[in-house]
Design a protein around this motif. Structure first.
Motif, short mmCIF file in Angstrom:
data_model
loop_
_atom_site.label_atom_id
_atom_site.label_comp_id
_atom_site.label_asym_id
_atom_site.label_seq_id
_atom_site.Cartn_x
_atom_site.Cartn_y
_atom_site.Cartn_z
N UNK A 22 4.72 3.34 -2.25
CA UNK A 22 3.52 3.76 -2.97
C UNK A 22 2.45 2.68 -2.91
N UNK A 23 2.86 1.37 -3.01
CA UNK A 23 1.88 0.30 -2.84
C UNK A 23 1.28 0.32 -1.45
N UNK A 24 2.15 0.70 -0.44
CA UNK A 24 1.64 0.75 0.93
C UNK A 24 0.58 1.83 1.08
N UNK A 25 0.73 2.95 0.37
CA UNK A 25 -0.29 4.00 0.41
C UNK A 25 -1.63 3.45 -0.09
N UNK A 26 -1.60 2.77 -1.25
CA UNK A 26 -2.84 2.21 -1.79
C UNK A 26 -3.42 1.16 -0.85
N UNK A 27 -2.56 0.29 -0.28
CA UNK A 27 -3.04 -0.76 0.63
C UNK A 27 -3.71 -0.12 1.86
N UNK A 28 -3.06 0.92 2.43
CA UNK A 28 -3.64 1.57 3.62
C UNK A 28 -4.98 2.21 3.30
N UNK A 29 -5.09 2.87 2.14
CA UNK A 29 -6.35 3.51 1.78
C UNK A 29 -7.46 2.48 1.55
#
Length: 708
Positions: A605-612
């Motif tokens: 989920x942190x990776x989703x925010x980082x990618x966005x």
């Protein structure tokens, strides 16, 4: 006292009694003969109607079986929310419906809800309708093939439904249903002269040449059956089925029965014959008017009476030869006229039966007990390419036997002539006269005449070449799709690893360069140790990314826990703090989730925010300064997180493919970041969207369900 009867009087009485006996016997014989002729006509009509019904069912019987094995159909049952997949299945069903002439095809999930249908674009679309209580769905979802006739829940139009379970890896994913309309058949019956009726196992008439007999019962319907029909809405909202005004009386001299009833406001005396269709649970009743039987009896009585009268007149009135001659000539003219009319009627009836035989789409072949062909219809001649004059009188081997299957043809022919033919038919490959192969299904039954004498064997031949070719193409297509799917999966997994490991590897490189510079400058040990700790941390992060990518492949390996939404947002912002500061971009947080928590994998989920956030930074790289808004808020049943940038935004024509694998607008991009984000969000039970913000830029939002 009256005088005793003289011998002359006795002779007159005996002659009169004999004349009456001859007249009565002639009438009875004519009546029996006409009844037998009528009954033979009923048998032939019943056989033709049965062949037509079975041919109509067999024509569409393979559709649900073939459609259930289409990969798009199975994929839609696994991913029912995929609009592109739903559109492909709708188009596939519509193409099948237009090609085969079926009334409709539709796909139902295990809950009974229709996901796709051939009429998806019509006001009467089946999509979204529930057929959970329909018997064919109940049979198919339990792994059985379902057959059911009734009124449609959506359209109210009658039809025969054939359902097939969709299986994958031993599990039933849903049900494919094909609907066949019998209304054209009923319309053809209505154009005929004699009533034809089709009723179900409970005695309820659902197809009839007489409209006023529809949805009436040939016998009283029990309360249990009426309740079952009402619960499953087999015949719409009807709950009562009045008994037909039929008075049936069996006859000992024929196989059928005499039916006295009314139709179209007039009384009818009919000769009827029932023919069961056990595979469908139906009974076909064909009828014919008995008026001609009474006319034949009357005609025979008249002829016999005339003959007796002529004989008596010849004996009694010999002296009046001229008068007798005129009477005989008048009687002969009348007789010839009636015989001519009767002959014409018989010729018309024979021509009508011949036209019915010639109109059959199924090939028909009759053979005597020795195997000599004694009858073929035009459909068989067209199937094999030989004319009737080339086939009649031929004995095995027949000219259309395939040269490579001669032994098999001989074995099947001997088995049929000996009465050992398979009741369900057998497949046979034959050679057309022009040289191409034809695949057929052959069904053989005894040929018995009206007197019950076995005259030979009747075979029906069905051309299944197109069906076999379609099955072969389907198998080849499935093999190619499986091979392409494996290659795509390998490529996507490799690209995903490359994309996700890029950030920690770049961080490792930067921290290593910093550590080397600190070592050269003899910096304090704690600074060097801090740089090395950062290297270790990024190495661990790369390891965690590899584990999470493996979790995509095997979801059971995911590390799910209850996470505070605001903490996730704050930690993702902290990870990118140095990069944002170096790029001159401000990150504004708006934490409005109110302490809400979700269940999921923290790193993913942190990776989703980082990618966005990274995508937002790249969208603003041409601006010297800018701001990114990261907000969280509560919505109905979940939590929504939004990343809003001040870049150029997403053009409308690119929004449909922005989440597709390998689609990118950056020269150095892989096009996997947003696809990975959508995969992670959907794996957590949520969904992700993109919109153009009111103040400019793009706004990516994803919603996750709240953890209880």
């Amino acid at each position: 006292m009256p005088a005793l009867l003289t011998p002359r009087h006795w002779r007159r009485l005996l002659v009169g009694a004999g004349a009456l006996a001859v007249i009565a016997a002639s009438g009875s014989w004519a009546e029996r003969h006409e009844l037998q002729t009528k009954m033979e006509g009923l048998r032939q009509a019943a056989a033709a109607h049965v062949l037509g019904l079975r041919g109509l069912v067999e024509k569409h019987d393979f559709l649900p079986h073939a459609a259930a094995r289409h990969p798009d159909v199975q994929d839609l049952l696994r991913a029912p929310r995929d609009p592109a997949l739903r559109a492909r299945v709708n188009d596939y069903f519509a193409d099948l419906q237009a090609t085969t002439g079926a009334a409709a095809l539709f796909l139902v999930d295990r809950a009974g809800v229709t996901l796709a249908a051939s009429n998806w674009n019509l006001p009467s679309s089946f999509v979204g309708q529930s057929y959970r209580r329909r018997p064919y769905f109940e049979d198919a979802v339990q792994g059985r093939r379902g057959i059911f006739y009734g009124l449609g829940l959506t359209t109210g139009q009658s039809g025969l439904f054939i359902a097939e379970p969709v299986r994958a890896n031993g599990a039933i994913l849903g049900v494919v249903v094909v609907k066949i309309s019998l209304e054209p058949l009923q319309a053809a019956w209505m154009r005929g002269a004699d009533p034809v009726v089709l009723h179900d196992s409970r005695g309820i008439v659902f197809l009839s040449a007489v409209p006023e007999w529809l949805f009436h019962a040939v016998r009283p319907v029990s309360g249990t059956d009426a309740q079952w029909i009402a619960d499953h809405r087999q015949y719409g909202s009807r709950e009562r089925f009045p008994v037909l005004p039929w008075q049936a009386a069996p006859r000992a001299d024929v196989a059928g029965f005499v039916l006295r009833t009314s139709a179209h406001g007039r009384r009818l005396d009919l000769l009827a014959l029932d023919t069961p269709l056990p595979e469908l649970g139906w009974t076909l009743t064909v009828t014919t008017d008995t008026k001609e039987v009474a006319q034949a009896r009357q005609l025979a009585l008249v002829l016999a009476a005339l003959a007796v009268a002529l004989l008596l007149l010849g004996v009694l009135y010999w002296r009046l030869r001229e008068k007798r001659f005129r009477e005989q000539r008048s009687a002969r003219i009348e007789l010839e006229r009636r015989v001519e009319e009767r002959t014409r009627d018989l010729e018309e009836a024979h021509a009508f039966r011949k036209a019915m035989e010639d109109s059959l789409l199924v090939g028909m072949r009759a053979r005597d007990p020795e195997g000599t062909i004694i009858y073929v219809n035009p459909a068989l001649c067209a199937m094999v390419g030989y004319g009737a004059d080339e086939l009649l009188g031929r004995r095995p081997p027949y000219p259309y036997w395939h040269p490579d299957d001669g032994e098999r043809h001989a074995r099947d022919s001997d088995a049929a002539l000996q009465g050992r033919a398979a009741p369900h038919g057998f497949e046979s490959r034959i050679r057309h006269k022009d040289g191409h192969d034809v695949i057929t299904m052959v069904y053989t039954a005894p040929l018995v005449d009206a007197q019950g004498v076995h005259r030979g064997w009747m075979s029906s031949v069905v051309d299944i070449t197109a069906q076999k070719q379609a099955e072969a193409r389907q198998r080849d297509q499935e093999i190619r799709l499986q091979r392409s799917a494996r290659l795509a999966s390998v490529g996507e997994m490799a690209s995903t690893l490359a994309h996700e490991l890029n950030q920690p590897l770049m961080a490792l490189s930067n921290f290593a360069v910093a550590a080397r510079a600190l070592a050269v400058q003899a910096a304090p040990p704690e600074m060097l140790a801090g740089a090395l700790d950062d290297i270790v941390g990024q190495s661990q992060r790369a390891s965690e990314i590899v584990k999470r990518v493996r979790a995509f492949i095997n979801p059971q390996r995911g590390q799910y826990e209850v996470l505070a939404v605001d903490n996730l947002v704050a930690h993702a912002a902290a990870l990118l703090g140095p990069e944002l500061q170096q790029a001159g971009i401000a990150l504004r947080l708006d934490l409005g989730a109110g302490g809400a928590a979700v269940r999921g994998d923290r790193v993913l989920l942190e990776q989703v925010l980082v990618n966005l956030i990274h995508n937002a930074m790249h969208a603003m790289q041409e601006r010297q300064r800018g701001r990114i808004d990261l907000a969280s808020r509560r919505v109905d049943g979940g939590v929504c997180m939004t990343v809003h940038d001040e870049g150029p935004g997403i053009p409308p024509e690119q929004r449909e493919q922005i989440f597709a694998p390998f689609f990118t607008t950056r020269p150095d991009g892989l096009g996997l970041g947003l696809n990975i984000c959508r995969t992670i969000v959907e794996a957590h039970g949520g969904f992700i969207t993109v919109d153009s913000a009111a103040g400019g830029g793009a706004a990516f939002s994803f919603t996750l369900p709240v953890s209880p």
